[in-house]
Design a protein around this motif. Structure first.
Motif, PDB file in Angstrom:
ATOM      1  N   PHE A  77     -15.834   2.412  -1.618  1.00 29.27           N
ATOM      2  CA  PHE A  77     -15.923   4.002  -2.278  1.00 29.27           C
ATOM      3  C   PHE A  77     -15.973   4.058  -4.363  1.00 29.27           C
ATOM      4  O   PHE A  77     -16.555   5.092  -4.740  1.00 29.27           O
ATOM      5  CB  PHE A  77     -15.336   4.489  -1.310  1.00 29.27           C
ATOM      6  CG  PHE A  77     -15.922   5.781  -0.877  1.00 29.27           C
ATOM      7  CD1 PHE A  77     -16.250   5.975   0.293  1.00 29.27           C
ATOM      8  CD2 PHE A  77     -15.388   7.312  -1.548  1.00 29.27           C
ATOM      9  CE1 PHE A  77     -17.394   7.407  -0.157  1.00 29.27           C
ATOM     10  CE2 PHE A  77     -16.074   8.188  -1.381  1.00 29.27           C
ATOM     11  CZ  PHE A  77     -17.071   8.025  -0.347  1.00 29.27           C
ATOM     12  N   GLU A 108      -8.656  -3.964   4.734  1.00 26.64           N
ATOM     13  CA  GLU A 108      -9.501  -2.765   4.890  1.00 26.64           C
ATOM     14  C   GLU A 108      -9.414  -1.728   3.760  1.00 26.64           C
ATOM     15  O   GLU A 108      -9.719  -0.533   3.644  1.00 26.64           O
ATOM     16  CB  GLU A 108      -7.582  -2.074   5.668  1.00 26.64           C
ATOM     17  CG  GLU A 108      -6.320  -1.744   5.036  1.00 26.64           C
ATOM     18  CD  GLU A 108      -4.720  -1.407   5.803  1.00 26.64           C
ATOM     19  OE1 GLU A 108      -5.298  -2.035   6.821  1.00 26.64           O
ATOM     20  OE2 GLU A 108      -4.450  -0.726   5.074  1.00 26.64           O
ATOM     21  N   TRP A 109      -8.655  -2.129   2.448  1.00 24.12           N
ATOM     22  CA  TRP A 109      -8.720  -1.497   1.377  1.00 24.12           C
ATOM     23  C   TRP A 109     -10.315  -1.974   0.812  1.00 24.12           C
ATOM     24  O   TRP A 109     -10.477  -0.981  -0.807  1.00 24.12           O
ATOM     25  CB  TRP A 109      -7.253  -2.157  -0.299  1.00 24.12           C
ATOM     26  CG  TRP A 109      -6.555  -1.436   0.453  1.00 24.12           C
ATOM     27  CD1 TRP A 109      -5.277  -2.209   1.182  1.00 24.12           C
ATOM     28  CD2 TRP A 109      -5.792   0.046   0.323  1.00 24.12           C
ATOM     29  NE1 TRP A 109      -4.430  -0.841   1.585  1.00 24.12           N
ATOM     30  CE2 TRP A 109      -4.787   0.199   0.665  1.00 24.12           C
ATOM     31  CE3 TRP A 109      -6.469   0.836  -0.594  1.00 24.12           C
ATOM     32  CZ2 TRP A 109      -4.055   1.449   0.501  1.00 24.12           C
ATOM     33  CZ3 TRP A 109      -5.906   2.163  -0.745  1.00 24.12           C
ATOM     34  CH2 TRP A 109      -4.275   1.913   0.012  1.00 24.12           C
ATOM     35  N   VAL A 130     -12.905   8.706   3.803  1.00 25.59           N
ATOM     36  CA  VAL A 130     -12.495   7.342   4.231  1.00 25.59           C
ATOM     37  C   VAL A 130     -12.435   6.908   5.130  1.00 25.59           C
ATOM     38  O   VAL A 130     -12.457   6.803   5.769  1.00 25.59           O
ATOM     39  CB  VAL A 130     -12.251   6.612   3.103  1.00 25.59           C
ATOM     40  CG1 VAL A 130     -11.738   5.599   3.007  1.00 25.59           C
ATOM     41  CG2 VAL A 130     -13.531   6.765   1.307  1.00 25.59           C
ATOM     42  N   PHE A 187     -13.381  -1.348   1.416  1.00 24.49           N
ATOM     43  CA  PHE A 187     -14.316  -0.536   1.800  1.00 24.49           C
ATOM     44  C   PHE A 187     -13.396   1.085   0.651  1.00 24.49           C
ATOM     45  O   PHE A 187     -14.582   1.724   0.094  1.00 24.49           O
ATOM     46  CB  PHE A 187     -13.458   0.422   3.038  1.00 24.49           C
ATOM     47  CG  PHE A 187     -15.221   1.923   3.386  1.00 24.49           C
ATOM     48  CD1 PHE A 187     -16.437   0.909   3.855  1.00 24.49           C
ATOM     49  CD2 PHE A 187     -14.788   2.650   3.171  1.00 24.49           C
ATOM     50  CE1 PHE A 187     -17.048   1.671   3.874  1.00 24.49           C
ATOM     51  CE2 PHE A 187     -15.600   4.005   3.934  1.00 24.49           C
ATOM     52  CZ  PHE A 187     -17.352   3.808   3.685  1.00 24.49           C
ATOM     53  N   VAL A 188     -12.281   1.180   0.974  1.00 20.81           N
ATOM     54  CA  VAL A 188     -11.981   2.050  -0.381  1.00 20.81           C
ATOM     55  C   VAL A 188     -12.066   1.632  -1.758  1.00 20.81           C
ATOM     56  O   VAL A 188     -12.728   2.694  -2.762  1.00 20.81           O
ATOM     57  CB  VAL A 188     -10.342   2.619  -0.855  1.00 20.81           C
ATOM     58  CG1 VAL A 188     -10.292   3.528  -1.801  1.00 20.81           C
ATOM     59  CG2 VAL A 188      -9.306   2.288   1.415  1.00 20.81           C
ATOM     60  N   GLY A 224     -14.494   4.867   8.198  1.00 23.09           N
ATOM     61  CA  GLY A 224     -14.834   4.289   7.402  1.00 23.09           C
ATOM     62  C   GLY A 224     -13.722   3.109   7.100  1.00 23.09           C
ATOM     63  O   GLY A 224     -14.087   1.843   6.980  1.00 23.09           O
ATOM     64  N   THR A 225     -12.832   3.222   7.140  1.00 20.58           N
ATOM     65  CA  THR A 225     -11.233   2.234   6.813  1.00 20.58           C
ATOM     66  C   THR A 225     -10.310   2.391   7.234  1.00 20.58           C
ATOM     67  O   THR A 225      -9.737   3.742   7.261  1.00 20.58           O
ATOM     68  CB  THR A 225     -10.715   1.078   5.311  1.00 20.58           C
ATOM     69  OG1 THR A 225     -10.277   0.452   5.548  1.00 20.58           O
ATOM     70  CG2 THR A 225     -10.642   2.843   4.092  1.00 20.58           C
ATOM     71  N   ASP A 226      -9.620   2.529   8.790  1.00 15.70           N
ATOM     72  CA  ASP A 226      -8.747   2.977   9.087  1.00 15.70           C
ATOM     73  C   ASP A 226      -6.939   1.824   8.560  1.00 15.70           C
ATOM     74  O   ASP A 226      -6.345   1.737   9.254  1.00 15.70           O
ATOM     75  CB  ASP A 226      -8.671   2.033  10.835  1.00 15.70           C
ATOM     76  CG  ASP A 226      -7.398   2.940  11.597  1.00 15.70           C
ATOM     77  OD1 ASP A 226      -6.493   3.805  10.664  1.00 15.70           O
ATOM     78  OD2 ASP A 226      -7.001   1.937  12.600  1.00 15.70           O
ATOM     79  N   LEU A 227      -6.718   2.942   7.042  1.00 18.85           N
ATOM     80  CA  LEU A 227      -5.667   2.598   5.948  1.00 18.85           C
ATOM     81  C   LEU A 227      -4.249   2.928   7.320  1.00 18.85           C
ATOM     82  O   LEU A 227      -3.942   3.745   8.163  1.00 18.85           O
ATOM     83  CB  LEU A 227      -5.814   2.792   4.771  1.00 18.85           C
ATOM     84  CG  LEU A 227      -6.914   3.170   3.942  1.00 18.85           C
ATOM     85  CD1 LEU A 227      -6.432   4.113   2.760  1.00 18.85           C
ATOM     86  CD2 LEU A 227      -7.091   1.575   3.590  1.00 18.85           C
ATOM     87  N   SER A 228      -4.048   1.324   6.666  1.00 21.54           N
ATOM     88  CA  SER A 228      -2.235   2.319   7.443  1.00 21.54           C
ATOM     89  C   SER A 228      -1.498   3.314   6.804  1.00 21.54           C
ATOM     90  O   SER A 228       0.094   3.488   7.808  1.00 21.54           O
ATOM     91  CB  SER A 228      -1.398   0.148   7.696  1.00 21.54           C
ATOM     92  OG  SER A 228      -1.313   0.226   6.196  1.00 21.54           O
ATOM     93  N   LEU A 241       6.508  -1.593   6.999  1.00 19.17           N
ATOM     94  CA  LEU A 241       6.549  -0.292   6.528  1.00 19.17           C
ATOM     95  C   LEU A 241       7.759  -0.039   7.004  1.00 19.17           C
ATOM     96  O   LEU A 241       8.736   1.068   6.975  1.00 19.17           O
ATOM     97  CB  LEU A 241       5.160   0.486   6.359  1.00 19.17           C
ATOM     98  CG  LEU A 241       4.803   1.060   5.188  1.00 19.17           C
ATOM     99  CD1 LEU A 241       3.334   1.268   5.372  1.00 19.17           C
ATOM    100  CD2 LEU A 241       5.233   1.553   4.467  1.00 19.17           C
ATOM    101  N   PRO A 281       0.862  -1.286   0.374  1.00 15.53           N
ATOM    102  CA  PRO A 281       0.098   0.491  -0.197  1.00 15.53           C
ATOM    103  C   PRO A 281       1.263   1.368   0.297  1.00 15.53           C
ATOM    104  O   PRO A 281       0.348   2.052  -0.817  1.00 15.53           O
ATOM    105  CB  PRO A 281      -0.854  -0.392   1.557  1.00 15.53           C
ATOM    106  CG  PRO A 281      -0.292  -1.226   2.376  1.00 15.53           C
ATOM    107  CD  PRO A 281       0.771  -2.660   0.875  1.00 15.53           C
TER     108      PRO A 281
END
Lengths: 198, 119, 401, 102
Positions: B12, B5-6, C105, B8-9, C115-119, A140, A54
C-alpha cells in the motif's frame, strides 16, 4: 550473494533513514530539516517492523513523527531567524567531519565482520543468515505484563512517568512567562524567505 | 507476529499514493495554465502582501504541544497495559493509576499556572 | 483468487503478491469512488436538515452533481502562488488523501474481508493519523501565506489536543478485548461495546469530530478569521484532494466508531461464525452510515466554537473525563467476575449491565458538575454586565463550561 | 534474515551523522534534531540486539520504549530551554550564548 525481498526492503529503509539524516544535518532551511527528520525516523520505524517489533514501529511513528517532530516545528516557528545567518555550519566543520568519519570507521571495523569480509576476497558479504529464534507470539502481552510486574520493570515504568511529569512541569515553567510576551502574533517579520536559517 | 501481515501495508505504501496522484496528473493535463503575476499573488483579501509568511507565533500554541507530547508518550505505554489487562491482577490497575496520576499532577500544575488559558 | 492464480501456473508467492496488489487497488479505489456518492449524500442530507433542497439539477435527485463537480474541478486552472515551496505545496494534498486511505488498510469490512489484520491495528490507526498532521503543516508552510500558516498551526494544535481523549477512548475496547487487532475487537463484541460504555462512544465521537475538523470544531476553515485555513492557496484538483480527504476521513470515523463500539460487521443475535460475508459488509455499511448521519446532524445543528473554547473544552473537560472513564471501566472490568473469558452473549450480559449502570452514574455526576460550573459562570457574567435576558439558556457557547 | 552487523552499520552511520550535526550545526534546534538522530541510532541497536540475541525475553523492547520516554523528555525540556534563552538573548545560535564565559 543472494538478495532476498527482505534484504531489498532493508536496504530501502536504511537508505531512507541515512539519507533523511544527512539532509537533517546539511539542509539550510530548518523547516525542511524537521521534515527530513520525520522521513529519517519513518525509515527507522520500517527497520523496527523488519526486526519484528511492530509495537515499537507504531510507537516510533506516533511519538516521534506525531509528537516530538511536531513540537520541534512549533519551536522553529517560535524562534524566527532574527539574525539572518548565511552560515549553517561552524567553520571547523572539516574537523567534525573527520571525527565523525573516524568514529564510523572505527565502529564498523570493531563491531562488524565487514573488515574480514573485505580482507578475504573482495565483497562477499552475505545478505541472508539463518533466522534467529522466533519472537514469541504473545510478546506484546508480555511487554504489558512486564511493565507492571514488581519483579521486572515496574520501577523504571513509574520512573518514566515521574520523568515525564518533571519534564512537563519544568518546560511549562520555562515557557509560560506571562510577564513578558515578546512573541506577539504580529511581531515584525524577519525579512524575506527564511531560507538562510542556521 | 510475523512479517507477512505487513506485506499488504508495504504494498500500500508503494502503490497507494498513486491514487491521489492520478487525478492530480489528470488535472495537470486537462486544466489550462496561463499564470500571470496578478494570479500568482498570495491571497490576502485584496491587498499586497507585506513581509514574509514566516510570522512569529504565540507561545500559546507551544504549551499545548508540550502537554500533548507528555501525554502521547504515556498513551503509547497504555497500549501494552490494556492488551495484557485481562491477564493481570488488580495491582496492575493500581500501578497504572499511579502512572496516570503523576501526569495528571503535571496537567493540573499547567492548568493552575494559567498556561492552558488562551489569552 | 490466490488459488486461481496458482492454477494458471504462477508460483505461490507471486500469486499471493498479485492478490494483495489487487486488494490494495480495490481498497483504495473503493474508498475514493465512495466519496463520489458520499459527497452527494452529505449535501442532500444537510440540505434537508437545514430546510433546503440540496443538489437536484444534474441527474435524478442530483445524483450526478459530484461527478459534474469533479469534471469542473479537473478543468480549473491550477495556480501555484509566488514564493511557494513547490515540492511541499504539491506533496501536501497527496499526503493528506493518502494518510486517510492508509486507515482503510486495517478496517475489517466483513469476516475475512480485511486488507491486513495487523496485531497492532489500533496503534497503526494512530500512526497513519499523524501523517495527516504532517500534510497540514506542509500545506501551511508551502503556501507562503500568513493565513495558511496560521491556519495550519491552529489546525495542528487542535488535532494534537484532541488526539489524547480519542486515544483514551480507543483504549477502552482494546482493554475489554485484550487485543489491538481490529478483527479481534469486532469478534469480541458479543454485545456491542457501545451499549455498555455509551460515555466512551461520546468521547470518541466528540474528539473525532475535532480530529476531522468538522463543525462545531471546524476552526480549520473559520472563514471570518482565517479566510479558508491552511488550504487557502490551493485551487483545482489539489483543493479537490483536500476536500476528498476531509470527506473520506469523516466517513472513516463513522466506520471506526462502528468497528470499535457498534460491533462492526456483526449482526445482532447472530454469531460471528454464522455471519455471511456479504451480509456482514451490509451490516457494517448501514451502521457506519447511521453514525455518519449523526456526524452530519451535529454539523448542521451546532454553531462553531472559538479556538480558546475548543482547547479548554479538551484539556479541562474531555481529557480528565476520559481518564476517569478509562480507570472506572478498568476497575469494573476486574471486579466483575470472568470478564477475561467472554465467549457468548450470556457471558457478556452481566459486564454490560454493570458497565452501563456505572456509565449512567458517571454521566449524571458529570452533568451535575457541568451544571454547577455553568451556574457559576452565568452568575459571574451577570455580576460583570448585569443580568442577561434569558440567562438560563443563553449560556456562553463554551460547551464544557 | 539480514545479518545483525548490517543493522549495526546503519546504526553506526546514523549515530555518526547525528554526531556530525551536533558538532557543526550552529542553530540550537538543529543540534537538538541531531541528538534525536543519535538516540534513534541507539534504539536501532537495542532492538537489533534484542531480535538476534534474546528474542524470547522482552527486555530489549522495554528499553527501547524507555528511550522513547527519555527522547520525549529531552525534546520537551531542551526546546523549552532554547525558547527561554531566545527570549533573553534573542538568538538561537549556540555559540552566541556565551554568558558563562565571563
Amino acid at each position: 550473494m543472494e538478495i532476498t525481498v527482505e534484504a531489498i526492503v532493508f536496504l530501502v529503509f536504511s537508505a531512507i533513514t541515512l539519507g533523511g539524516a544527512l539532509q537533517v544535518v546539511l539542509t539550510r532551511n530548518l523547516f525542511h530539516a524537521a521534515l527530513y527528520l520525520m522521513l529519517s525516523l519513518f525509515g527507522v520505524a520500517g527497520l523496527f517492523v523488519l526486526l519484528t517489533a511492530p509495537f515499537l514501529a507504531g510507537a516510533q511513528v506516533v511519538i516521534y513523527i506525531g509528537a516530538i517532530t511536531i513540537l520541534i516545528i512549533f519551536a522553529i516557528m517560535l524562534t524566527p531567524q532574527v539574525t539572518r545567518v548565511l552560515k549553517v555550519h561552524h567553520t571547523q566543520w572539516p574537523v567534525a567531519l573527520a571525527l565523525a568519519a573516524l568514529l564510523f570507521v572505527g565502529l564498523v571495523w570493531t563491531q562488524t565482520p565487514l573488515a574480514d569480509e573485505l580482507g578475504a576476497d573482495g565483497w562477499s558479504a552475505d545478505f541472508t543468515v539463518e533466522d534467529p529464534a522466533d519472537v514469541p507470539a504473545d510478546s506484546l502481552t508480555d511487554l504489558g505484563k512486564s511493565l507492571v510486574d514488581p519483579e521486572r520493570y515496574m520501577l523504571p515504568f513509574e520512573a518514566a512517568s515521574l520523568l515525564l511529569m518533571a519534564a512537563l512541569i519544568g518546560a511549562v515553567l520555562l515557557v509560560n512567562r506571562p510577564d513578558d510576551n515578546p512573541d506577539a502574533e504580529a511581531a515584525p517579520a524577519a525579512g524575506a524567505r527564511p531560507d538562510q536559517s542556521g | 507476529m510475523t512479517l507477512n501481515e505487513w506485506i499488504f501495508v508495504g504494498l500500500f505504501l508503494m502503490a497507494g499514493w498513486m491514487l491521489p496522484v492520478v487525478p492530480l496528473l489528470l488535472g495537470y493535463w486537462l486544466a489550462p495554465r496561463r499564470p500571470n503575476p496578478v494570479k500568482k499573488q498570495i491571497y490576502e483579501c485584496g491587498v499586497q502582501t507585506v513581509g514574509s509568511a514566516w510570522v512569529q507565533f504565540r507561545a500559546q500554541y507551544y504549551v499545548f504541544a508540550l502537554v500533548f507530547v507528555a501525554f502521547d508518550v504515556e498513551l503509547v505505554f497504555l497500549f501494552p497495559w490494556a492488551l495484557a489487562y485481562n491477564k493481570l491482577g488488580l495491582f496492575a490497575l493500581f500501578e497504572m493509576a499511579v502512572f496516570i496520576l503523576l501526569l495528571v499532577v503535571a496537567l493540573v500544575y499547567t492548568w493552575r499556572k494559567g498556561a492552558l488559558e488562551w489569552s | 483468487m490466490t488459488d486461481t492464480l496458482v492454477d494458471i501456473g504462477l508460483s505461490h508467492d507471486l500469486a499471493v503478491l498479485i492478490a494483495k496488489l489487487v486488494g490494495v487497488f480495490v481498497v483504495a479505489t473503493c474508498g475514493l469512488l465512495w466519496t463520489l456518492f458520499g459527497i452527494w449524500l452529505e449535501r442532500k442530507v444537510s440540505g434537508r436538515l437545514q430546510d433546503r433542497l440540496g443538489p437536484n439539477r444534474v441527474g435524478p435527485f442530483g445524483l450526478f452533481q459530484t461527478l459534474a463537480d469533479t469534471i469542473k474541478i479537473l478543468l480549473k486552472e491550477d495556480l501555484v502562488p509566488d514564493g511557494a515551496d513547490r515540492w511541499l505545496f504539491n506533496l501536501a494534498p497527496v499526503l493528506s488523501t493518502f494518510s486517510v486511505l492508509l486507515l482503510w488498510v486495517v478496517i475489517p469490512f466483513s469476516a475475512g474481508w480485511i486488507g491486513t489484520d495487523l496485531s497492532i491495528g489500533v496503534l497503526y490507526l494512530l500512526a497513519a493519523g499523524s501523517l495527516g498532521m504532517v500534510a497540514t503543516l506542509m500545506a501551511g508552510w508551502g503556501s507562503n501565506n500568513k493565513y495558511a500558516l496560521l491556519g495550519a498551526f491552529r489546525a495542528v494544535a487542535q488535532l494534537i489536543s484532541y488526539e489524547v481523549p480519542m486515544v483514551l477512548a480507543m483504549l477502552v475496547p482494546v482493554l475489554m478485548t485484550g487485543s489491538m487487532s481490529l478483527q479481534a475487537i469486532v469478534e469480541g463484541q458479543y454485545i456491542a461495546y457501545g451499549l455498555a460504555i455509551p460515555l466512551t462512544v461520546f468521547i470518541f465521537l466528540a474528539s473525532s469530530l475535532a480530529e476531522i475538523g468538522r463543525a462545531p470544531f471546524d476552526l480549520l476553515e473559520a472563514e471570518s478569521e482565517l479566510v479558508a485555513g491552511f488550504h487557502i492557496e490551493y485551487s483545482g484538483m489539489k483543493f479537490g484532494l483536500f476536500y476528498v480527504a476531509e470527506f473520506l476521513h469523516a466517513f472513516t470515523v463513522g466506520v471506526l466508531a462502528t468497528v470499535l463500539f457498534l460491533g462492526g460487521w456483526r449482526i445482532p443475535f447472530v454469531s460471528a461464525q454464522d455471519t455471511p460475508a456479504l451480509l456482514g459488509f451490509g451490516s457494517l455499511l448501514i451502521k457506519s452510515l447511521l453514525v455518519y448521519l449523526v456526524i452530519m446532524w451535529v454539523r448542521t445543528t451546532l454553531p462553531r466554537v472559538r479556538i480558546d473554547q475548543i482547547l479548554e473544552f479538551n484539556w479541562k473537560f474531555l481529557v480528565p473525563l476520559s481518564l476517569a472513564n478509562l480507570l472506572v471501566v478498568a476497575l469494573l472490568w476486574k471486579i466483575v467476575p470472568d470478564t477475561d473469558q467472554i465467549a457468548s452473549v450470556n457471558d457478556a450480559l452481566l459486564p454490560t449491565l454493570v458497565l452501563l449502570t456505572a456509565n449512567i452514574l458517571l454521566i449524571v455526576v458529570t452533568s451535575l458538575i457541568l451544571r454547577e460550573r455553568g451556574r457559576r459562570e452565568r452568575a459571574h457574567i451577570a455580576a460583570l454586565y448585569g443580568p442577561v435576558d434569558g440567562a438560563a439558556d443563553a449560556a456562553p457557547a463554551g460547551v464544557g463550561d | 534474515m539480514v545479518p545483525l552487523w548490517m543493522y549495526l552499520v546503519v546504526a553506526a552511520g546514523l549515530f555518526c551523522i547525528g554526531l556530525f550535526g551536533v558538532l557543526t550545526r550552529r542553530n540550537a534546534i538543529a543540534i537538538l534534531m541531531s541528538i534525536e538522530l543519535m538516540l534513534n541510532a541507539v534504539n536501532i541497536n537495542l532492538v537489533a540486539f534484542w531480535r538476534y540475541q534474546t528474542p524470547d525475553k522482552i527486555g530489549g523492547q522495554v528499553f527501547a520504549a524507555f528511550v522513547f520516554v527519555v527522547a520525549a523528555a529531552e525534546a520537551v525540556v531542551g526546546l523549552a530551554l532554547i525558547l527561554a534563552i531566545y527570549r533573553r538573548r534573542r538568538t538561537v545560535i549556540a555559540e552566541d550564548v556565551d554568558m558563562l564565559k565571563w
